[in-house]
Design an enzyme around this catalytic site. Structure first.
Site, mmCIF file in Angstrom:
data_model
loop_
_atom_site.group_PDB
_atom_site.id
_atom_site.type_symbol
_atom_site.label_atom_id
_atom_site.label_comp_id
_atom_site.label_asym_id
_atom_site.label_seq_id
_atom_site.Cartn_x
_atom_site.Cartn_y
_atom_site.Cartn_z
ATOM 1 N N LYS A 117 -8.721 -7.329 -7.789
ATOM 2 C CA LYS A 117 -8.708 -6.398 -8.922
ATOM 3 C C LYS A 117 -8.150 -7.100 -10.161
ATOM 4 O O LYS A 117 -8.737 -7.050 -11.232
ATOM 5 C CB LYS A 117 -7.873 -5.162 -8.561
ATOM 6 C CG LYS A 117 -7.768 -4.173 -9.685
ATOM 7 C CD LYS A 117 -7.018 -2.915 -9.289
ATOM 8 C CE LYS A 117 -6.758 -2.064 -10.528
ATOM 9 N NZ LYS A 117 -6.057 -0.830 -10.230
ATOM 10 N N GLU B 70 -2.382 -15.515 -3.575
ATOM 11 C CA GLU B 70 -3.093 -15.889 -2.348
ATOM 12 C C GLU B 70 -4.592 -16.039 -2.600
ATOM 13 O O GLU B 70 -5.227 -17.008 -2.177
ATOM 14 C CB GLU B 70 -2.882 -14.808 -1.265
ATOM 15 C CG GLU B 70 -1.468 -14.675 -0.758
ATOM 16 C CD GLU B 70 -0.666 -13.620 -1.499
ATOM 17 O OE1 GLU B 70 -0.920 -13.409 -2.722
ATOM 18 O OE2 GLU B 70 0.217 -13.005 -0.884
ATOM 19 N N GLY C 200 -6.124 -0.495 -6.091
ATOM 20 C CA GLY C 200 -6.517 -1.560 -5.159
ATOM 21 C C GLY C 200 -6.792 -1.029 -3.765
ATOM 22 O O GLY C 200 -7.803 -1.349 -3.137
ATOM 23 N N ARG C 201 -5.907 -0.173 -3.257
ATOM 24 C CA ARG C 201 -6.063 0.303 -1.874
ATOM 25 C C ARG C 201 -7.132 1.386 -1.762
ATOM 26 O O ARG C 201 -7.425 1.855 -0.669
ATOM 27 C CB ARG C 201 -4.721 0.772 -1.317
ATOM 28 C CG ARG C 201 -3.981 1.761 -2.196
ATOM 29 C CD ARG C 201 -2.536 1.928 -1.736
ATOM 30 N NE ARG C 201 -1.738 2.751 -2.647
ATOM 31 C CZ ARG C 201 -1.137 2.292 -3.734
ATOM 32 N NH1 ARG C 201 -1.260 1.030 -4.084
ATOM 33 N NH2 ARG C 201 -0.410 3.097 -4.497
ATOM 34 N N GLU D 90 1.804 2.014 1.030
ATOM 35 C CA GLU D 90 1.878 1.552 -0.364
ATOM 36 C C GLU D 90 1.811 2.747 -1.323
ATOM 37 O O GLU D 90 2.336 2.706 -2.426
ATOM 38 C CB GLU D 90 0.745 0.549 -0.654
ATOM 39 C CG GLU D 90 1.046 -0.364 -1.827
ATOM 40 C CD GLU D 90 0.097 -1.552 -1.945
ATOM 41 O OE1 GLU D 90 0.443 -2.652 -1.491
ATOM 42 O OE2 GLU D 90 -1.008 -1.385 -2.495
ATOM 43 N N HIS E 243 -1.412 0.336 27.165
ATOM 44 C CA HIS E 243 -0.760 -0.683 27.999
ATOM 45 C C HIS E 243 0.238 -1.505 27.196
ATOM 46 O O HIS E 243 0.667 -2.570 27.643
ATOM 47 C CB HIS E 243 -1.825 -1.567 28.648
ATOM 48 C CG HIS E 243 -2.781 -0.760 29.483
ATOM 49 N ND1 HIS E 243 -2.537 -0.453 30.803
ATOM 50 C CD2 HIS E 243 -3.931 -0.127 29.152
ATOM 51 C CE1 HIS E 243 -3.525 0.306 31.261
ATOM 52 N NE2 HIS E 243 -4.386 0.535 30.277
ATOM 53 N N LYS F 69 7.035 -11.128 -5.183
ATOM 54 C CA LYS F 69 6.095 -12.061 -5.826
ATOM 55 C C LYS F 69 6.824 -12.919 -6.863
ATOM 56 O O LYS F 69 6.614 -14.125 -6.952
ATOM 57 C CB LYS F 69 4.981 -11.281 -6.541
ATOM 58 C CG LYS F 69 4.035 -10.529 -5.620
ATOM 59 C CD LYS F 69 2.940 -9.868 -6.467
ATOM 60 C CE LYS F 69 2.110 -8.903 -5.658
ATOM 61 N NZ LYS F 69 1.162 -8.133 -6.447
HETATM 62 O O1 F6P Z 1 0.561 -6.775 -3.630
HETATM 63 C C1 F6P Z 1 -0.052 -5.546 -3.463
HETATM 64 C C2 F6P Z 1 -1.362 -5.465 -4.184
HETATM 65 O O2 F6P Z 1 -1.154 -5.331 -5.545
HETATM 66 C C3 F6P Z 1 -2.210 -4.339 -3.633
HETATM 67 O O3 F6P Z 1 -1.953 -3.134 -4.210
HETATM 68 C C4 F6P Z 1 -3.585 -4.861 -3.846
HETATM 69 O O4 F6P Z 1 -4.505 -4.196 -3.037
HETATM 70 C C5 F6P Z 1 -3.412 -6.312 -3.484
HETATM 71 O O5 F6P Z 1 -2.131 -6.636 -3.972
HETATM 72 C C6 F6P Z 1 -4.427 -7.249 -4.031
HETATM 73 O O6 F6P Z 1 -4.469 -7.231 -5.432
HETATM 74 P P1 F6P Z 1 -5.701 -7.816 -6.207
HETATM 75 O O7 F6P Z 1 -6.900 -7.067 -5.802
HETATM 76 O O8 F6P Z 1 -5.378 -7.650 -7.660
HETATM 77 O O9 F6P Z 1 -5.838 -9.267 -5.837
#
Ligand code: F6P
Length: 521
Positions: free
Chosen positions: A196, A202, A257-258, A343, A374, A487
């Site tokens: 987003k 990452e 995002g979620r 979240e 299990h 972060k």
């Molecule tokens: O660190 C949490 C978050 O901001 C989430 O809310 C989001 O889904 C995820 O990181 C990834 O963010 P982006 O889509 O901006 O890479």
């Protein structure tokens, strides 16, 4: 308050007694809508409980907030944003006005672009840089930019047809990307970079690694244009990365995002199964949106399940709840739900920034049945914690393995029964180790089958349930400031010393790492 007093009266009764007292309890406490039977009769609720909970919903104006969300009001106040993932599932004939502009034409333009692109890739018209057809996809993203599409691709994995396998990479641990690249053919692999913000450490690091890998094999930077696409709200950062506008599928900041599976983030679903499958997913979710908006409160599944969750959390002290899909293909559902629920509702200040004086979002965990039986079910049945459970099952299975589905369903029916009925001491050979207290609540959601439409229905149901709870708790379910500090600190550590002298524990851990790995932190 009335609910608290009612809770005390209910303490004296148990689930088995409630069933014994009401021959119609299943009919009275279950709801059928197209494709779904929601049975909440095995929860510790009576008609009075439901009436009191609905009163609470009214007092908190859940309906008003729901209408404001669907209409595009900026209910995410801390970020001054509308919350419009539901608009992504609406038909093109609808209109949703936002800042004086109808949001629907943009949504349907992107959907059309996703269709055209996925048709071209699947049909072989979109070729790799060296003229080879694309035969596999690596989707790079994290959190909401990966969990939804990964869940859907795995859930529908048994659907046959001309499909392009999609592999998902999210972890900054190089092992994740290395595993994906190991068997990848640079000539026929398409990378999706989904973020987003397009700033997430990452995702950007993984995308850079993939880019270098591609260029090192195809020996030409121009190859990136044929092998990389981006899904993002940050079109400028995408362009700076070197991905062309025609390979960029945008969405807007009013998609959390979620909650972004329904946006361009769903592209892997189109590539794996065809655009029609993605549309069916959107349609299933839209069917749940309509149910949430149109069903009367006493027949409204997300509203009732949200309220029952509040009942468990705030009146029975439930710290957690378990989500238990009886479907191997939905093994990842608890992980998707962990982000959407925890979240969204893992907050301790209310919408005005004041500390809340009650419990908010619970811990979510779970796993696929029967495997969980299990591992952790022992604690569900005999542990000291009060853990409400959601069981999820499908009448029909795509897996064509004779005999197995009956056994799966028998287990799905047996577990909530065991939780509720328990086994008294007298029937356990007077051995307390073998006795089950019972009276443990659960909800069972049965769907006709596991396909894209029913999956859309299920995921949207949880989204709305979580929304209802956020409103009752008077918190903003659509920001996530709690993820920021870690972060910042990680970046400080990377840019050695920027954050000043770390605490003694962090410094000690750091010096161990330095002593044991050259080039470490
Ligand atoms: O660190 C949490 C978050 O901001 C989430 O809310 C989001 O889904 C995820 O990181 C990834 O963010 P982006 O889509 O901006 O890479």
């Amino acid at each position: 308050m009335a609910l608290q007093r009612h809770r005390e009266t209910l303490a004296k009764t148990n689930l088995a007694a409630l069933f014994a007292a009401d021959g119609q309890r299943f009919e009275n406490f279950s709801i059928r809508i197209d494709g779904l039977l929601a049975d909440y009769s095995k929860n510790r609720v009576t008609a009075e409980t439901i009436a009191l909970l609905l009163k609470l919903a009214k007092a908190c104006d859940v309906e008003g907030w729901r209408d404001r969300m669907f209409a595009g009001d900026k209910i995410n106040a801390s970020e001054q944003r509308a919350v419009l993932h539901t608009a992504l599932r609406r038909p093109a004939t609808d209109s949703v006005m936002l800042d004086g502009e109808d949001a629907m034409p943009f949504i349907h333009k992107v959907l059309n672009d996703m269709k055209v692109f996925s048709d071209a890739v699947r049909g072989g018209a979109w070729k790799g840089f060296t003229g080879k057809q694309i035969t596999s996809v690596i989707h790079i993203g994290i959190g909401g930019s990966v969990l939804g599409p990964q869940l859907v691709c795995e859930a529908l994995g048994n659907e046959r047809g001309k499909k392009i396998p999609v592999r998902f990479v999210s972890n900054i641990d190089g092992a994740d990307m290395a595993g994906a690249l190991e068997s990848a053919d640079p000539h026929s692999t398409l990378f999706i970079v989904a973020s987003k913000t397009f700033t997430t450490q990452e995702t950007i690091a993984n995308a850079q690694t993939a880019r270098q890998w591609l260029i090192s094999h195809l020996k030409d930077e121009k190859a990136v244009a044929r092998h990389f696409v981006a899904l993002s709200t940050n079109e400028k950062a995408v362009a700076d990365f070197g991905i062309a506008p025609e390979a960029t599928f945008p969405f807007r900041d009013w998609v959390g995002g979620r909650y972004s599976l329904w946006s361009a983030i769903g592209l892997p679903v189109c590539l794996a199964f065809g655009f029609g499958t993605f549309r069916a997913l959107l349609d299933g979710a839209h069917a749940m949106d309509r149910h949430f908006c149109e069903a009367p409160p006493e027949r409204n599944i997300p509203l009732l399940l949200g309220l029952i969750g509040v009942w468990h959390r705030n009146f029975f002290g439930a710290q957690s709840y378990a989500v238990l899909p009886y479907s191997q293909n939905l093994e990842r559902l608890p992980v998707w739900l962990q982000q959407v629920d925890m979240e969204s509702n893992g907050k301790t200040v209310d919408r005005d920034g004041k500390p809340v004086t009650y419990d908010t979002g619970p811990v979510v965990f779970g796993g696929a049945g029967t495997n969980g039986q299990h591992t952790f079910y022992q604690l569900l049945h005999q542990g000291s914690s009060f853990i409400p459970c959601d069981f999820i099952g499908f009448a029909a299975t795509p897996a064509n393995v004779p005999g197995h589905h009956r056994m799966l369903l028998a287990n799905l029916l047996a577990q909530p029964q065991a939780l509720m009925a328990g086994r008294p001491l007298a029937e356990s050979g007077n051995d307390p180790q073998r006795a089950f207290s019972g009276n443990r609540p659960s909800t069972t959601l049965l769907f006709e089958r596991l396909d894209a439409w029913h999956l859309g229905l299920l995921l949207a149901l949880y989204e709305h349930k979580i929304f209802v709870q956020g409103i009752i708790w008077n918190i903003n379910s659509f920001d996530q400031w709690g993820v920021e500090l870690g972060k910042v600190l990680a970046n400080d550590i990377l840019e050695k010393g920027k954050g000043g002298t770390p605490d003694a524990s962090t410094a000690g851990l750091q010096s161990y790492l330095r002593a044991h790995a050259a080039g470490s932190i």
